[in-house]
Design an enzyme around this catalytic site. Sequence first.
Site, PDB file in Angstrom:
ATOM      1  N   LYS A  10      27.284  -5.753 -25.135  1.00 51.35           N
ATOM      2  CA  LYS A  10      27.863  -6.679 -24.143  1.00 51.35           C
ATOM      3  C   LYS A  10      28.396  -5.834 -22.978  1.00 51.35           C
ATOM      4  CE  LYS A  10      30.739 -10.878 -24.002  1.00 51.35           C
ATOM      5  NZ  LYS A  10      29.683 -11.823 -23.652  1.00 51.35           N
ATOM      6  N   SER A  11      27.462  -5.344 -22.200  1.00 53.01           N
ATOM      7  CA  SER A  11      27.759  -4.380 -21.143  1.00 53.01           C
ATOM      8  C   SER A  11      27.906  -5.072 -19.794  1.00 53.01           C
ATOM      9  CB  SER A  11      26.643  -3.340 -21.060  1.00 53.01           C
ATOM     10  OG  SER A  11      26.443  -2.723 -22.320  1.00 53.01           O
TER      11      SER A  11
END
Length: 301
Positions: free
Chosen positions: A156-157
Amino acid sequence: MYSYYNENTILYFNGEYLKASETKTDLYGQSLHYGYAVFEGIRCYKTASGEIKIFKAEEHFDRFRRSCELIHIPYKWTNQELIDACYKVMELNGFEEAYIRPLVFCPPNMTLKAARDSNVLICAWEWPAYLGDKLIRVMTSSYQRPNPKAFKIESKSAGLYINSILSSEEARAKGFDEALLLDAAGFVAEGSSANVFFEKEGKIYTPPPGAILPGITRATVIEICAELGIPLEEKLFTVEELKTAEAAFYCGTAAEIIGWESLDGHKLSKPFAESLCKVIQQAYKAKVIEKAFKREEAQVA
């Protein structure tokens, strides 16, 4: 001030509780310049018993750590340390229900080398369901979900969410509420910030891992289907197949569970209020506040 905070809002930053309006950071960090950061979206609810409780806190912080590991950002904290900080932020701001945003970001570094250090921030604000509570009109986006061979898709960048901004803005500009993104092979992947499920002939379907973010809410929906005896299958499918669905919904921590009205102007055949999707939505609402729920008690039209 922005609606997310005011002069009294308190956040957690590297072990301290500080006023959001007085907190400072540098302008030379890799996270600002290259999108090299990781975040989580978490919700805290007031349960049926009156307790204030973060929903699936351990799962969120497990993913938080994993997201950092996948893109080589140092992660120095334990789950319990950060969960305790979340509850303290809730307490200091007087929240009973809120959306919580942990963020790990990197210090100054203008090279393209992996970070050698990192910072952690936890803030929270009162936020209703991101996509509202009315059925939404969805359009197939011209933007694809990023190729998993080009990035660690399951992380979840922060940088990945430029894709989400582009796709959701495109949908709104064309008069829709939300976008639907396909993967590099042309199969349905997910929304700009939520996973997709659809119903057909008494069964629920959702895309498999691979090109999607494996959402915590997605996992909860799969759990609910098992608990309620609703058949569910993970499989690849096209937009054309999705248009034959009787009902569909998006799910995610921010959006919770939100039903679809239509896809590309094609109205889904079953009223959402009469669907299994509606049952799942009600079961999810019960689960997050720890209220017992039975399928036969579902309130459908």
